[in-house]
Design a protein around this motif. Structure first.
Motif, PDB file in Angstrom:
ATOM      1  N   GLY A  89       0.827  -1.206   0.000  1.00 26.41           N
ATOM      2  CA  GLY A  89       0.000   0.000   0.000  1.00 26.41           C
ATOM      3  C   GLY A  89       0.858   1.251   0.000  1.00 26.41           C
ATOM      4  O   GLY A  89       1.979   1.257   0.497  1.00 26.41           O
ATOM      5  N   ALA A  90       0.316   2.292  -0.567  1.00 26.35           N
ATOM      6  CA  ALA A  90       1.032   3.571  -0.613  1.00 26.35           C
ATOM      7  C   ALA A  90       0.965   4.207   0.765  1.00 26.35           C
ATOM      8  O   ALA A  90      -0.107   4.393   1.316  1.00 26.35           O
ATOM      9  N   THR A  91       2.109   4.502   1.313  1.00 31.40           N
ATOM     10  CA  THR A  91       2.155   5.151   2.617  1.00 31.40           C
ATOM     11  C   THR A  91       3.344   6.096   2.676  1.00 31.40           C
ATOM     12  O   THR A  91       4.352   5.870   2.025  1.00 31.40           O
ATOM     13  N   THR A  92       3.191   7.160   3.434  1.00 32.27           N
ATOM     14  CA  THR A  92       4.286   8.109   3.619  1.00 32.27           C
ATOM     15  C   THR A  92       5.149   7.706   4.808  1.00 32.27           C
ATOM     16  O   THR A  92       6.157   8.334   5.079  1.00 32.27           O
ATOM     17  N   TYR A  93       4.733   6.665   5.526  1.00 33.39           N
ATOM     18  CA  TYR A  93       5.452   6.235   6.709  1.00 33.39           C
ATOM     19  C   TYR A  93       6.617   5.321   6.355  1.00 33.39           C
ATOM     20  O   TYR A  93       6.683   4.763   5.267  1.00 33.39           O
ATOM     21  N   ARG A  94       7.529   5.171   7.303  1.00 34.07           N
ATOM     22  CA  ARG A  94       8.644   4.234   7.186  1.00 34.07           C
ATOM     23  C   ARG A  94       8.471   3.200   8.292  1.00 34.07           C
ATOM     24  O   ARG A  94       7.676   3.387   9.202  1.00 34.07           O
ATOM     25  N   TYR A  95       9.238   2.116   8.212  1.00 32.91           N
ATOM     26  CA  TYR A  95       9.146   1.117   9.271  1.00 32.91           C
ATOM     27  C   TYR A  95      10.516   0.849   9.857  1.00 32.91           C
ATOM     28  O   TYR A  95      11.543   1.119   9.245  1.00 32.91           O
ATOM     29  N   THR A  96      10.508   0.332  11.067  1.00 29.51           N
ATOM     30  CA  THR A  96      11.708  -0.131  11.740  1.00 29.51           C
ATOM     31  C   THR A  96      11.262  -1.145  12.786  1.00 29.51           C
ATOM     32  O   THR A  96      10.075  -1.352  12.990  1.00 29.51           O
ATOM     33  N   VAL A  97      12.239  -1.787  13.421  1.00 28.31           N
ATOM     34  CA  VAL A  97      11.927  -2.759  14.468  1.00 28.31           C
ATOM     35  C   VAL A  97      12.480  -2.217  15.783  1.00 28.31           C
ATOM     36  O   VAL A  97      13.668  -1.915  15.881  1.00 28.31           O
ATOM     37  N   VAL A  98      11.589  -2.082  16.773  1.00 24.42           N
ATOM     38  CA  VAL A  98      11.975  -1.556  18.079  1.00 24.42           C
ATOM     39  C   VAL A  98      11.479  -2.521  19.150  1.00 24.42           C
ATOM     40  O   VAL A  98      10.300  -2.868  19.176  1.00 24.42           O
ATOM     41  N   ASN A  99      12.397  -2.964  19.995  1.00 25.42           N
ATOM     42  CA  ASN A  99      12.075  -3.902  21.083  1.00 25.42           C
ATOM     43  C   ASN A  99      11.328  -5.132  20.570  1.00 25.42           C
ATOM     44  O   ASN A  99      10.412  -5.633  21.199  1.00 25.42           O
ATOM     45  N   GLY A 100      11.701  -5.594  19.381  1.00 31.65           N
ATOM     46  CA  GLY A 100      11.105  -6.800  18.815  1.00 31.65           C
ATOM     47  C   GLY A 100       9.799  -6.583  18.081  1.00 31.65           C
ATOM     48  O   GLY A 100       9.251  -7.518  17.515  1.00 31.65           O
ATOM     49  N   ALA A 101       9.272  -5.379  18.067  1.00 31.86           N
ATOM     50  CA  ALA A 101       8.013  -5.096  17.379  1.00 31.86           C
ATOM     51  C   ALA A 101       8.276  -4.232  16.149  1.00 31.86           C
ATOM     52  O   ALA A 101       9.080  -3.298  16.192  1.00 31.86           O
ATOM     53  N   THR A 102       7.590  -4.556  15.070  1.00 35.09           N
ATOM     54  CA  THR A 102       7.665  -3.726  13.871  1.00 35.09           C
ATOM     55  C   THR A 102       6.772  -2.513  14.084  1.00 35.09           C
ATOM     56  O   THR A 102       5.621  -2.648  14.505  1.00 35.09           O
TER      57      THR A 102
END
Length: 117
Positions: A89-102
């Motif tokens: 999906g088109a999103t302006t957000y980015r992702y990362t993994v913090v404390n084991g959660a995406t």
């Protein structure tokens, strides 16, 4: 006299405009929860595939001492953000993994907009 009235009116407008601008904001200051403008996120039916994608990418996890919740701001350094592939999906957000959660993050403010368990 007229110049003095005009000067006072201009001063009042200048002092009042930041107050009016802050009244338009979606953020709450103080102990109240932060309201985050929610843009397009990953659809519910796509989340398992997205989590699998993140695991396949072997994204390094970042640790923070506090629990990661929506509205939290991530540290300025030490976190790498990744683009969400177009297939999710088109999103302006980015992702990362913090404390084991995406997590999905608004990149400019580093605010968490969604935590995927």
């Amino acid at each position: 006299m007229r110049n003095r009235i005009l000067a006072l009116a201009a001063l009042g407008a200048a002092l009042g405009s930041p107050i009016a601008a802050s009244a338009q904001s979606g953020l709450t200051v103080g102990r109240a929860p932060v309201v985050v403008d929610s843009g397009p996120t990953i659809a519910v039916e796509e989340r398992p595939a997205f989590r699998e994608y993140v695991v396949e990418q072997r994204v390094p996890a970042f640790r923070v001492p506090d629990r990661v919740v929506v509205g939290a701001t991530l540290p300025e350094s030490g976190v790498t953000y990744y683009d969400v592939p177009q297939r999710f999906g088109a999103t302006t957000y980015r992702y990362t993994v913090v404390n084991g959660a995406t997590v999905l993050v608004e990149p400019r403010s580093r605010r968490v907009v969604e935590v995927m368990d």
